[in-house]
Write an enzyme that holds these catalytic residues in place. Structure first.
Site, PDB file in Angstrom:
ATOM      1  N   HIS A 127      52.955  44.157  42.722  1.00 27.44           N
ATOM      2  CA  HIS A 127      54.137  43.373  42.594  1.00 27.44           C
ATOM      3  C   HIS A 127      55.555  44.209  42.845  1.00 27.44           C
ATOM      4  O   HIS A 127      56.615  43.853  42.970  1.00 27.44           O
ATOM      5  CB  HIS A 127      54.326  42.995  41.100  1.00 27.44           C
ATOM      6  CG  HIS A 127      53.429  41.977  40.556  1.00 27.44           C
ATOM      7  ND1 HIS A 127      53.227  40.761  41.034  1.00 27.44           N
ATOM      8  CD2 HIS A 127      52.513  42.149  39.392  1.00 27.44           C
ATOM      9  CE1 HIS A 127      52.060  40.205  40.463  1.00 27.44           C
ATOM     10  NE2 HIS A 127      51.523  40.955  39.633  1.00 27.44           N
ATOM     11  N   ASP A 164      43.615  39.883  42.920  1.00 30.38           N
ATOM     12  CA  ASP A 164      44.067  39.965  41.623  1.00 30.38           C
ATOM     13  C   ASP A 164      44.500  38.321  41.252  1.00 30.38           C
ATOM     14  O   ASP A 164      45.266  37.878  42.217  1.00 30.38           O
ATOM     15  CB  ASP A 164      45.445  40.893  41.517  1.00 30.38           C
ATOM     16  CG  ASP A 164      46.072  40.879  40.052  1.00 30.38           C
ATOM     17  OD1 ASP A 164      45.742  42.185  39.558  1.00 30.38           O
ATOM     18  OD2 ASP A 164      46.748  39.884  39.813  1.00 30.38           O
ATOM     19  N   HIS A 166      47.069  37.370  39.829  1.00 26.67           N
ATOM     20  CA  HIS A 166      48.740  37.169  40.213  1.00 26.67           C
ATOM     21  C   HIS A 166      48.951  37.125  41.760  1.00 26.67           C
ATOM     22  O   HIS A 166      48.422  37.827  42.292  1.00 26.67           O
ATOM     23  CB  HIS A 166      49.442  38.043  39.301  1.00 26.67           C
ATOM     24  CG  HIS A 166      49.293  37.996  37.878  1.00 26.67           C
ATOM     25  ND1 HIS A 166      48.264  38.752  37.300  1.00 26.67           N
ATOM     26  CD2 HIS A 166      49.656  37.164  36.996  1.00 26.67           C
ATOM     27  CE1 HIS A 166      48.240  38.437  35.881  1.00 26.67           C
ATOM     28  NE2 HIS A 166      49.123  37.473  35.706  1.00 26.67           N
ATOM     29  N   ASP A 251      41.676  40.455  36.850  1.00 29.46           N
ATOM     30  CA  ASP A 251      42.199  39.318  35.649  1.00 29.46           C
ATOM     31  C   ASP A 251      42.069  37.915  36.209  1.00 29.46           C
ATOM     32  O   ASP A 251      42.253  37.174  35.208  1.00 29.46           O
ATOM     33  CB  ASP A 251      43.709  39.761  35.470  1.00 29.46           C
ATOM     34  CG  ASP A 251      44.476  40.010  36.952  1.00 29.46           C
ATOM     35  OD1 ASP A 251      44.064  39.991  38.093  1.00 29.46           O
ATOM     36  OD2 ASP A 251      45.726  40.446  36.779  1.00 29.46           O
TER      37      ASP A 251
HETATM   38 ZN   LIG Z   1      47.201  40.624  38.003  1.00 26.04          ZN
END
Ligand SMILES: [Zn+2]
Length: 316
Positions: A127, A164, A166, A251
């Site tokens: 991120h 991931d 996200h 995740d």
């Molecule tokens: Zn994540």
């Protein structure tokens, strides 16, 4: 007899203190280490000495101002860089070692000393943007690693697969206008950080070199896996990567508290196998994986074990 898989790790990763209530906690590394060390797998892997990334290497991706901002926040002691991102005194060294692990892994894989590698690092990175820390991430470890491979080793085409749960917004931004890094992110939609719509496909020379694949909450694991293979196959054949990097967050596991996908460790093993086979076919087996998210400690530990097991099988 050891395999040619390396696990890059440093004890400082357990001292990046985010507080006991934070999902991206110091316990994550210990949970994974205990699981890896309990079985035969640990002895099959090399555990090379890692080093810190230097500021010039971070600057391959990040502005000097951002680097300085992170450093001074860590020096100040416990402080918050964004609503989710906490640092403390040891976070600076941990962040430098996390980026340095990817760099060291690329050096070893490019030299042929290792076939593939897993970087058991935190803080995570995907991120983090050029100018800001975000979503538990201080520096973008995988973007620094990819840029280092391009600039220091003359690699011409790097494929980054970010599974991931996200969206890897920072990594996407780092290479959005370039055709030498193909960025593929598979993520739940809608979910934090809110970017990564399938319409985001790159721009300029990078048009068509970003692929966002989104999954609704509770998408079945087999559907996810089928999509993963169906989408990746033509990308790999067309792009012909010389190095594959994985933003390996775990995740998307069914037990993860931060998302609602339904994978288990066998699916992470399947995706790893798909990518080690692609690496074997297209880039001499060269593959480097970096830990991103994964917040249920048992699911994380089991998933990393399954992932590293396949890396070892591919490099043995
Ligand atoms: Zn994540």
């Amino acid at each position: 007899m050891k395999s040619k898989t390396g696990v890059f790790f440093h004890e400082i990763f357990s001292r990046h203190d985010t507080g006991s209530m934070h999902p991206e906690s110091t316990s994550r590394i210990g949970a994974v280490l205990r699981r890896l060390q309990a079985g035969a797998l640990w002895e099959l892997c090399y555990r090379p000495v890692t080093r810190q990334a230097n500021e010039d290497e971070l600057h391959l991706v990040h502005d000097r101002h951002h680097i300085e901002h992170v450093r001074s926040a860590c020096e100040t002691g416990p402080s918050q860089l964004d609503p989710d991102t906490v640092v403390s005194a040891d976070s600076w060294d941990a962040a430098l070692y996390a980026a340095g692990a990817g760099i060291e892994a690329v050096d070893a894989v490019m030299a042929g000393e290792l076939q593939n590698a897993f970087c058991l690092v935190r803080p995570p990175g995907h991120h983090a943007e050029r100018n800001r820390a975000m979503g538990f991430c201080l520096f973008n470890n995988i973007a620094v690693t990819a840029r280092y491979a391009l600039e220091k080793h003359g690699v011409e085409r790097v494929l980054i697969v970010d599974w991931d749960v996200h969206h890897g917004n920072g990594t996407q931004d780092a290479f959005y206008t370039e055709d030498d890094v193909f960025f593929v992110s598979l993520h739940q939609w809608p979910l934090y950080p809110g970017t990564g719509h399938p319409d985001e496909t790159g721009s300029g020379a990078g048009q068509g070199y970003t692929k966002n694949i989104v999954f609704a909450p509770l998408t079945g694991a087999q559907d996810y896996l089928d999509t993963f293979q169906r989408e990746l196959e033509p990308i790999i054949q067309h792009f012909r990567p010389q190095l594959i990097l994985i933003s390996a967050g775990f995740d998307a596991h069914a037990d993860d508290p931060l998302a609602q996908l339904t994978l288990d460790e066998t699916h992470f093993a399947d995706m790893t196998r798909f990518l080690t086979e692609a690496a074997g076919l297209w880039c001499g087996g060269r593959l480097v994986s970096l830990l991103e998210g994964g917040y249920d400690l048992t699911a994380l530990a089991r998933s990393v074990e399954a992932h590293v097991q396949v890396l070892v099988e591919a490099s043995g």
